[in-house]
Design an enzyme around this catalytic site. Structure first.
Site, mmCIF file in Angstrom:
data_model
loop_
_atom_site.group_PDB
_atom_site.id
_atom_site.type_symbol
_atom_site.label_atom_id
_atom_site.label_comp_id
_atom_site.label_asym_id
_atom_site.label_seq_id
_atom_site.Cartn_x
_atom_site.Cartn_y
_atom_site.Cartn_z
ATOM 1 N N GLU A 181 53.944 47.246 35.257
ATOM 2 C CA GLU A 181 53.706 45.944 34.610
ATOM 3 C C GLU A 181 52.231 45.621 34.657
ATOM 4 O OE1 GLU A 181 55.841 42.483 35.991
ATOM 5 O OE2 GLU A 181 57.711 43.628 36.146
ATOM 6 N N GLU A 223 59.480 44.496 42.577
ATOM 7 C CA GLU A 223 58.744 43.481 43.327
ATOM 8 C C GLU A 223 59.572 42.845 44.440
ATOM 9 O OE1 GLU A 223 57.002 40.642 40.628
ATOM 10 O OE2 GLU A 223 55.839 42.150 39.584
HETATM 11 O O1 IFM Z 1 57.675 37.872 34.539
HETATM 12 C C1 IFM Z 1 57.304 38.482 35.718
HETATM 13 C C2 IFM Z 1 58.163 39.688 36.003
HETATM 14 O O2 IFM Z 1 59.510 39.363 36.033
HETATM 15 C C3 IFM Z 1 57.800 40.284 37.338
HETATM 16 N N1 IFM Z 1 56.391 40.537 37.433
HETATM 17 C C4 IFM Z 1 55.495 39.466 37.058
HETATM 18 C C5 IFM Z 1 55.866 38.924 35.690
HETATM 19 C C6 IFM Z 1 54.905 37.781 35.306
HETATM 20 O O3 IFM Z 1 54.985 36.761 36.251
#
Ligand code: IFM
Length: 478
Positions: free
Chosen positions: A382, A177
């Protein structure tokens, strides 16, 4: 009953995923490891930020976190018990190379070697991310991601990681990210290092892109030819509030700043023309040097996609907010040159983060990526949700809302696959409750509950449910 957010076309029937689909769970170093000053680890920007009063809720820090640095064996055993096929974790740069320069610390490397060996031993595929936001503080003191040198240091660190782990890790991700690193870290300041300059945010975005490209090359020259290299982007699924041309143009502008600022150079070898035009009042982008785009544009084996919720925008008209990013409030916008854009709360139920639950956004996003980047496999690196979980008097954690969230999103993934999109795997965020950045420990994303005072792990009902899905490759009907 199918909710609006649920994938109505598949409600009711069990869904079988393709053979070989990867079922994983994900974490990140600063969010779980703790042991902040052990075995030579030095502060990262998140240590510094979390220790700055007022930055993180309740003054929480990652000093202890879930104590995974000491409990890693138990955590791997738990994953094995749950039948999880792959584990996505990140390396803490300041644990491996404390100053961000020069030689590595053997103890730091050994920690990851032991972790990976244990995963392999238990038949769990390790997926290593090089950077999930914990930049060594010394590199930030030297200017951080807005400076080109940080990209060069990142490539050196990638080489160290590949030399140490390349014989046992077959799947690598450069950055997690980078939108958050650049625009929350240097734009709105709600993430470390907490700087608030829109030009620095754009410079950081470019140097993260450059760091990615250089790291891909460093990895490729060291790891076996059949190892996989990827990047994980939190591609925003941006929707206009109405079909009006000005709302559609707002969505285009945010799509450029959120997504195409990365996919353009990484996957296409160029920054989007509209992005350069939109931001021309801030910068002429002269920090992009000749040859940079070639360095950045490296072949990837798959694209990691993180999805939680859609983004709804319109032209600013007094409604909505100017700086919504879903990661905390700041008087500074994370969106350079987008003051004319307003952000709106999408309709429907929300998670404990206040994020709208909408699995159709994931379906639409996957379809779009499949058509924009044909031939590039996708992996959901994710997806998950925070809810206000608690252990009941019997010591059980019941989280039906998380099960519904994951089920609906998996149904959306299944439908995208059926419709021809090449999605190879799904990583639940997160294995464990953990340090949720500016929210500290107040938000619980885990499939496994962590009792922070004792460190005790309690698999939630969703962990058992996900375990069944992972073992069988079948999403039960509802
Ligand atoms: O916890 C975070 C993660 O570190 C990166 N993506 C989003 C998740 C939830 O906010």
């Amino acid at each position: 009953m199918a909710t609006a957010a649920q994938d109505a076309s598949t409600a009711g029937s069990a869904l079988t995923f393709p053979e070989g689909f990867l079922w994983g769970s994900a974490t990140a170093s600063y969010q779980i490891e703790g042991a902040a000053a052990e075995d030579g680890r030095t502060p990262s920007i998140w240590d510094t930020y979390a220790r700055t009063p007022g930055k993180v809720r309740n003054g929480d820090t990652g000093d202890i976190a879930t104590d995974h640095y000491h409990r890693w064996r138990e955590d791997v055993a738990m994953m094995a018990d749950l039948g999880i096929g792959a584990y996505r974790f990140s390396l803490a740069w300041p644990r491996v190379q404390p100053t961000g320069r020069g030689p590595a610390v053997q103890k730091g490397l050994d920690f990851y070697r032991r972790l990976v060996d244990e995963l392999l031993e238990k038949g769990i595929k390790p997926v290593a991310t090089l950077y999930h936001w914990d930049l060594p503080q010394e590199l930030e003191d030297a200017g951080g991601w807005p400076e080109r040198a940080t990209a060069e240091r990142f490539a050196e660190y990638a080489a160290i990681a590949a030399d140490a782990l390349g014989d046992r890790v077959a799947t690598w991700t450069t950055l997690n990210e980078p939108w958050c690193s650049a625009f929350l870290g240097y734009g709105s300041g709600v993430h470390a290092p907490g700087r608030t300059d829109p030009v620095d945010a754009l410079r950081a975005a470019h140097h993260l892109n450059l760091g990615h490209g250089l790291a891909v090359q460093a990895l490729r020259s060291r790891i076996p030819a059949d190892a996989q290299v990827s990047v994980t982007l939190n591609i925003h699924h941006v929707r206009p509030l109405t079909d009006a041309a000005e709302d559609v143009d707002s969505a285009r502008r945010i799509d450029a700043l959120a997504n195409r600022v990365y996919t353009g150079p990484m996957l296409g070898g160029a920054y989007p023309e509209d992005l350069l035009k939109d931001t021309a009042g801030l910068t002429d982008w002269s920090f992009v040097r000749d040859g940079d785009l070639t360095e950045i544009h490296q072949p990837l084996d798959f694209l990691g996609v993180n999805y939680y919720t859609p983004t709804l925008v319109s032209k600013a008209d007094g409604s909505g907010t100017h700086n919504s990013d879903g990661h905390g409030r700041s008087s500074h916008s994370p969106w350079p040159a987008a003051d004319e854009v307003a952000f709106h709360q999408p309709p429907g139920e929300t998670t404990a983060m206040g994020w709208a639950v909408d699995a159709t956004g994931l379906y639409d996003l996957l379809r779009r990526l499949g058509s924009d980047f044909p031939g590039l496999p996708l992996v959901i690196t994710e997806n998950g949700a925070a809810f206000d979980d608690y252990a009941d008097p019997n010591g059980e954690v019941k989280d039906p809302a998380r099960i519904a969230y994951v089920r609906d999103h998996l149904a959306a993934v299944h439908r995208a696959i059926q419709d021809g999109t090449d999605v190879r795997g799904y990583f639940l965020w997160s294995l464990l409750d953990n340090f949720e950045w500016g929210y500290g420990y107040s938000k619980r994303f885990g499939a496994v509950y962590v009792d922070y005072p004792t460190g005790r792990r309690i698999p939630k009902a969703s962990a058992r449910w996900y375990s069944e899905v992972a073992r069988t490759g079948v999403l039960p009907g509802v």
